[in-house]
Design an enzyme around this catalytic site. Structure first.
Site, PDB file in Angstrom:
ATOM      1  N   ARG A   1     -41.742  -1.459 -27.067  1.00 15.15           N
ATOM      2  CA  ARG A   1     -41.665  -0.987 -25.683  1.00 15.15           C
ATOM      3  C   ARG A   1     -40.504  -0.011 -25.484  1.00 15.15           C
ATOM      4  O   ARG A   1     -40.602   0.963 -24.747  1.00 15.15           O
ATOM      5  CB  ARG A   1     -41.546  -2.191 -24.743  1.00 15.15           C
ATOM      6  CG  ARG A   1     -42.011  -1.891 -23.332  1.00 15.15           C
ATOM      7  CD  ARG A   1     -42.074  -3.139 -22.479  1.00 15.15           C
ATOM      8  NE  ARG A   1     -43.354  -3.786 -22.569  1.00 15.15           N
ATOM      9  CZ  ARG A   1     -43.534  -5.087 -22.782  1.00 15.15           C
ATOM     10  NH1 ARG A   1     -42.496  -5.864 -22.960  1.00 15.15           N
ATOM     11  NH2 ARG A   1     -44.731  -5.602 -22.832  1.00 15.15           N
ATOM     12  N   GLY A   2     -39.392  -0.279 -26.160  1.00 16.87           N
ATOM     13  CA  GLY A   2     -38.215   0.595 -26.051  1.00 16.87           C
ATOM     14  C   GLY A   2     -38.507   2.003 -26.536  1.00 16.87           C
ATOM     15  O   GLY A   2     -38.113   2.992 -25.904  1.00 16.87           O
TER      16      GLY A   2
END
Length: 350
Positions: A289-290
């Protein structure tokens, strides 16, 4: 006379461009407005630092949106992904629907809200009176294509936070009640704020927010005086203060519109994507997600600055906001999470 009365009934909102300081919070909000798929922003900071004021100001700044008239879900007249099932059927049957322009919805979620209030429920009164099972939309319906704001999100019940984050991630809200199944679009920018002294969010929930802005009380005496004076002028004569800010507000509004138009054609080179992922790997960030959010935020920042290619500087300006809340907490670590992200960024990008 009537116009004045109506104008006075509308609560005046402090202009976004007149807010002094807190650049990190303002940037995170602007980028999420340009690209809602970034996934919202969590704003943590001291009491009385203008969190709520800034969030309401960004909603007031945004250009009006076109919706299908009398539709409780703010359905888009053309985009199927932003339509309720009923409107979608009408469009497929080539029914011409009346439309209107409204201000971008700004929905507050109170701490004491129930699941029914959030997701929607069956209209019991209509069921008893007319014998018809009718869906009564909740706050997730009202927030479609707008901003959903949760003050003190760290004090909200965990199951409500789960529901919020699921809707924010999928863009849809599904309600199963009394034999009725309703699914409607729920695309919104999720904004949470809170004071870290009152408790932290669970790491897996924190990770679901696209960006994380940390704000501190302004220490510079001259700047504090300026903020106090501006607030006093606004409270004394809100309409006059707002009218003075119109040129700057209009300029920023146009800037955001241009960025939204340019965003689909904004590119990020492969080698920069690799370096972003290298930073995430070295910081031991769980999941991908980062990486995804940093790519999206950098592209939104480039579009905001009227460029069609992401530069290293665009990544530098946004990566801390995207990663600082995804780091694993080490009680023995003395370095701040934001500084840690910056340090690894410098090592990887040079």
């Amino acid at each position: 006379m009537i116009l004045n009365t109506i104008e006075n009934l509308v609560r005046p909102v402090f202009p976004f461009t007149a807010i002094v300081g807190q650049e990190e919070m303002k940037l995170a909000l602007i980028l999420n407005v340009i690209d809602p798929s970034i996934g919202g922003v969590m704003i943590m900071g001291d009491r009385g630092t203008g969190k709520s004021t800034t969030i309401r100001a960004i909603a007031d700044l945004l250009p009006e949106i076109e919706v299908v008239a009398d539709d409780p879900f703010n359905s888009h007249p053309f985009n199927i992904e932003l339509m309720s099932e009923e409107i979608k059927q009408a469009v497929e049957n080539k029914i011409v629907l009346p439309t209107k322009y409204i201000k971008v919805p700004m929905v507050d979620l109170p701490l004491g809200a129930t699941e029914d209030r959030l997701c929607g429920t069956i209209d019991i009164e209509k069921a008893l009176k007319d014998g018809v099972k009718t869906f009564e939309p909740g706050l997730l319906a009202k927030a479609n294509r707008g901003i959903l704001y949760v003050d003190e999100v760290n004090l909200l019940d965990d199951h409500l936070v789960d529901l919020l984050l699921d809707s924010a991630a999928s863009g849809w809200n599904t309600v199963e009640r009394e034999g009725i199944s309703i699914r409607h679009p729920s695309r919104f920018v999720l904004v949470g704020s809170g004071n870290p002294e009152e408790g932290e969010l669970r790491p897996q929930l924190l990770d679901r927010f696209g960006m994380h802005a940390e704000i501190r009380t302004v220490k510079d005496p001259a700047l504090r005086v300026k903020i106090v004076e501006q607030r006093s002028q606004f409270d004394k004569s809100p309409q006059q203060y707002i009218s003075q800010s119109i040129p700057q507000q209009d300029e920023l509004k146009q800037h955001i519109i241009n960025a939204q138009i340019n965003l689909p054609t904004t590119q990020i080179d492969y080698d920069l994507k690799v370096k972003i992922s290298q930073v995430c790997a070295e910081l031991d960030v769980d999941g991908l997600r980062g990486d995804i959010v940093t790519n999206r935020a950098a592209k939104a920042f480039a579009a905001y600055n009227n460029r069609d290619h992401v530069s290293q500087e665009d990544i530098r300006k946004t990566i801390t906001l995207c990663l600082r809340h995804r780091l694993r907490k080490d009680p023995l670590e003395s370095i701040d999470s934001g500084d840690k992200v910056n340090k690894v960024f410098q090592e990887v990008f040079g």
